[in-house]
Write a protein that holds these residues in place. Structure first.
Motif, PDB file in Angstrom:
ATOM      1  N   LYS A 147      -4.865  -4.292 -11.610  1.00 10.04           N
ATOM      2  CA  LYS A 147      -4.071  -3.944 -12.796  1.00 10.04           C
ATOM      3  C   LYS A 147      -4.536  -2.613 -13.386  1.00 10.04           C
ATOM      4  O   LYS A 147      -3.724  -1.789 -13.818  1.00 10.04           O
ATOM      5  CB  LYS A 147      -4.165  -5.046 -13.841  1.00 10.04           C
ATOM      6  CG  LYS A 147      -3.305  -4.810 -15.078  1.00 10.04           C
ATOM      7  CD  LYS A 147      -3.413  -5.945 -16.067  1.00 10.04           C
ATOM      8  CE  LYS A 147      -2.513  -5.692 -17.273  1.00 10.04           C
ATOM      9  NZ  LYS A 147      -2.793  -4.421 -17.951  1.00 10.04           N
ATOM     10  N   CYS A 150      -3.116   0.047 -11.285  1.00  9.17           N
ATOM     11  CA  CYS A 150      -1.671   0.180 -11.529  1.00  9.17           C
ATOM     12  C   CYS A 150      -1.400   0.948 -12.818  1.00  9.17           C
ATOM     13  O   CYS A 150      -0.454   1.742 -12.890  1.00  9.17           O
ATOM     14  CB  CYS A 150      -1.017  -1.198 -11.595  1.00  9.17           C
ATOM     15  SG  CYS A 150      -0.926  -2.055 -10.011  1.00  9.17           S
ATOM     16  N   ASP A 151      -2.212   0.714 -13.835  1.00  9.56           N
ATOM     17  CA  ASP A 151      -2.012   1.394 -15.114  1.00  9.56           C
ATOM     18  C   ASP A 151      -2.325   2.882 -15.026  1.00  9.56           C
ATOM     19  O   ASP A 151      -1.820   3.666 -15.844  1.00  9.56           O
ATOM     20  CB  ASP A 151      -2.886   0.751 -16.196  1.00  9.56           C
ATOM     21  CG  ASP A 151      -2.456  -0.682 -16.508  1.00  9.56           C
ATOM     22  OD1 ASP A 151      -1.303  -1.031 -16.203  1.00  9.56           O
ATOM     23  OD2 ASP A 151      -3.284  -1.444 -17.037  1.00  9.56           O
ATOM     24  N   ASN A 153      -1.978   4.748 -12.089  1.00  8.95           N
ATOM     25  CA  ASN A 153      -1.294   5.377 -10.964  1.00  8.95           C
ATOM     26  C   ASN A 153       0.187   5.044 -11.036  1.00  8.95           C
ATOM     27  O   ASN A 153       0.563   3.944 -11.482  1.00  8.95           O
ATOM     28  CB  ASN A 153      -1.869   4.887  -9.624  1.00  8.95           C
ATOM     29  CG  ASN A 153      -3.284   5.375  -9.375  1.00  8.95           C
ATOM     30  OD1 ASN A 153      -3.512   6.455  -8.876  1.00  8.95           O
ATOM     31  ND2 ASN A 153      -4.266   4.549  -9.754  1.00  8.95           N
ATOM     32  N   TRP A 154       1.025   5.983 -10.617  1.00  7.85           N
ATOM     33  CA  TRP A 154       2.468   5.787 -10.681  1.00  7.85           C
ATOM     34  C   TRP A 154       3.090   5.660  -9.299  1.00  7.85           C
ATOM     35  O   TRP A 154       4.318   5.728  -9.158  1.00  7.85           O
ATOM     36  CB  TRP A 154       3.121   6.961 -11.411  1.00  7.85           C
ATOM     37  CG  TRP A 154       2.650   8.315 -10.952  1.00  7.85           C
ATOM     38  CD1 TRP A 154       1.544   8.986 -11.396  1.00  7.85           C
ATOM     39  CD2 TRP A 154       3.239   9.151  -9.960  1.00  7.85           C
ATOM     40  NE1 TRP A 154       1.410  10.187 -10.747  1.00  7.85           N
ATOM     41  CE2 TRP A 154       2.443  10.328  -9.856  1.00  7.85           C
ATOM     42  CE3 TRP A 154       4.368   9.047  -9.151  1.00  7.85           C
ATOM     43  CZ2 TRP A 154       2.748  11.354  -8.981  1.00  7.85           C
ATOM     44  CZ3 TRP A 154       4.667  10.092  -8.281  1.00  7.85           C
ATOM     45  CH2 TRP A 154       3.870  11.215  -8.212  1.00  7.85           C
ATOM     46  N   SER A 156       3.172   3.460  -5.366  1.00  5.11           N
ATOM     47  CA  SER A 156       3.057   2.086  -4.862  1.00  5.11           C
ATOM     48  C   SER A 156       1.738   1.831  -4.160  1.00  5.11           C
ATOM     49  O   SER A 156       1.411   0.678  -3.861  1.00  5.11           O
ATOM     50  CB  SER A 156       4.212   1.778  -3.904  1.00  5.11           C
ATOM     51  OG  SER A 156       4.197   2.670  -2.810  1.00  5.11           O
ATOM     52  N   SER A 157       0.976   2.865  -3.890  1.00  2.00           N
ATOM     53  CA  SER A 157      -0.347   2.733  -3.293  1.00  2.00           C
ATOM     54  C   SER A 157      -1.221   3.870  -3.794  1.00  2.00           C
ATOM     55  O   SER A 157      -0.715   4.891  -4.269  1.00  2.00           O
ATOM     56  CB  SER A 157      -0.268   2.753  -1.764  1.00  2.00           C
ATOM     57  OG  SER A 157       0.224   4.007  -1.311  1.00  2.00           O
ATOM     58  N   LEU A 206      -0.448  -1.288  -4.550  1.00  2.00           N
ATOM     59  CA  LEU A 206      -0.179  -1.634  -5.939  1.00  2.00           C
ATOM     60  C   LEU A 206       1.161  -2.321  -6.099  1.00  2.00           C
ATOM     61  O   LEU A 206       1.622  -2.527  -7.226  1.00  2.00           O
ATOM     62  CB  LEU A 206      -0.226  -0.367  -6.802  1.00  2.00           C
ATOM     63  CG  LEU A 206      -1.527   0.442  -6.702  1.00  2.00           C
ATOM     64  CD1 LEU A 206      -1.469   1.649  -7.624  1.00  2.00           C
ATOM     65  CD2 LEU A 206      -2.737  -0.421  -7.015  1.00  2.00           C
ATOM     66  N   SER A 207       1.805  -2.674  -4.999  1.00  2.00           N
ATOM     67  CA  SER A 207       3.074  -3.393  -5.037  1.00  2.00           C
ATOM     68  C   SER A 207       2.851  -4.802  -4.481  1.00  2.00           C
ATOM     69  O   SER A 207       1.720  -5.216  -4.216  1.00  2.00           O
ATOM     70  CB  SER A 207       4.135  -2.643  -4.220  1.00  2.00           C
ATOM     71  OG  SER A 207       3.746  -2.546  -2.862  1.00  2.00           O
TER      72      SER A 207
END
Length: 419
Positions: A147, A150-151, A153-154, A156-157, A206-207
């Motif tokens: 998480k 993810c916060d 980085n914009w 998907s990886s 991150l997906s």
């Protein structure tokens, strides 16, 4: 110790009768009989151990510390804790660190490790280690790490260096275990390259999809990311040196030491120049990383568009031959349109002007013919009615107005008398 105080305060909030001598005597005695006899006490200790670890934000526990520090009640230690640890281990609530897969090992070694620990058999005694992992808390901590990524980085990886990953996890030991868990779940993959120095990193998904295989561009991104972190550390060191030189220069001026102040001023100037160069390099590296991320996003969008088109063709049962036929017809239409545009562009304006003049002459002749016919009818009708006069009692002559309807004028009785 501060940790002991925090643990005792937490236990007293969780267990209201913790200090009761009667309850201490009942809870601290060893298990006996069948499991149904000591199941409630086992659940009490199990839940308390997990809750304390969650409160401390740790997923690694040491049985000796738990017995001698966490639950030491005035020198009394629960006699049932060894049985509790063994039962938690057999139930899967505790695992050994040796049960975790080493993410740095090869794929074949990881497969052998999975097969060897596929069916853990119940044991009559606890393994001779003083470090166990609570898998539920390990999973919670791993999700927190994902998480956090993810916060920040914009895409998907993402790829982070091992040093940064260790900071996020709270230490090298925690990072190794979290990486092992995420690698087992297919959410992370260990990376390592040698560019003068060994550069280690982790690739994360991150997906909802699992992490993809490593490519040459992944190692390039790792190297660029490592370079950016090194440049940032260099900037931080230069800033500290600048601040120190500035303070020393001010102190030298106040004490009247102009030579020392000039020396510190020179160092301050050199530090500023070094910072500017380092900052330019850092911006270039960040621009390259951003460009690579944008290209990956565009590549993913193109892949998704192709995949959507393929799925649509399958759903509508459209063959490739039909698609090719439609494309051929579209090409023919486009070619015909281009030919028309070419003919229009190559024709002379004089030819179009002559054609337009001929059309205008035809329209004028048609309009003039209609005007002559309509004019003859109106002239004859006006001449017929202009001869008609009406006389009143004063012998004044009034010219009758042109009626709107000819039939009504002819049938008028006054006109009949005149006739």
């Amino acid at each position: 110790m501060e940790e002991e105080r925090v643990i005792r305060e937490f236990i007293r909030k969780e267990v209201e009768d913790w200090d009761s001598e009667v309850m201490v005597s009942a809870r601290f005695k060893a298990f006996s009989g069948q499991r149904s006899d000591w199941e409630p006490r086992y659940q009490f200790w199990r839940n308390l151990i997990i809750n304390i670890a969650r409160h401390l934000q740790v997923f690694i526990i040491h049985p000796t510390v738990v017995k001698n520090v966490w639950f030491n009640q005035g020198g009394l230690i629960p006699l049932c804790l060894d049985h509790v640890f063994l039962q938690m281990y057999n139930d899967g609530d505790l695992i050994c660190t040796t049960n975790l897969i080493d993410p740095k090992s090869g794929q074949l070694a990881q497969i052998f490790h999975k097969v060897r620990h596929l069916l853990p058999l119940p044991k009559s005694s606890l393994p001779a280690v003083d470090k166990f992992i609570i898998p539920t808390l390990l999973e919670e901590k791993s999700m927190e790490v994902v998480k956090h990524l993810c916060d920040h980085n914009w895409t998907s990886s993402c790829i982070v260096t091992m040093s940064k990953f260790q900071v996020i996890c709270g230490g090298p030991k925690e990072a190794s275990m979290i990486l092992s868990h995420l690698s087992k779940c297919g959410k992370a993959r260990y990376l390592a390259i040698t560019r003068k120095d060994l550069i280690e990193g982790v690739k994360f998904s991150l997906s909802l999809q699992t992490v993809s295989g490593t490519t040459s561009s992944d190692y390039d991104v790792l190297h660029l990311t490592w370079t950016a972190e090194k440049l940032q550390l260099q900037l931080n060191m230069i800033d500290r040196r600048r601040d120190k030189s500035k303070m020393l220069a001010l102190a030298s001026l106040k004490s009247g030491n102009k030579v020392g102040a000039l020396r510190q001023a020179r160092e301050l100037k050199l530090a500023s120049e070094s910072r500017e160069k380092c900052n330019v390099l850092l911006r270039r590296v960040e621009e390259v990383l951003t460009a690579i991320a944008m290209l990956k996003i565009q590549k993913r969008f193109v892949f998704e568009a192709i995949q959507s088109g393929t799925n649509a063709l399958k759903e509508r049962q459209i063959t490739i031959e039909e698609v090719q036929l439609c494309l051929d017809e579209l090409d023919e239409t486009i070619n015909s349109q281009k030919q028309v545009e070419t003919l229009i562009g190559s024709a002379s304006n004089a030819e179009f002007d002559e054609d337009i003049e001929d059309e205008l002459e035809k329209l004028e002749l048609e309009e003039s013919g209609k005007s002559v016919a309509d004019g003859g009818i109106e002239e004859s009708l006006s001449k017929s009615l202009s001869d008609l006069k009406l006389a009143d009692n004063n012998n004044n002559v009034v010219v009758a107005e042109t009626p709107k309807n000819v039939s009504k004028v002819v049938d008028d009785p006054s006109l009949a008398q005149l006739a």
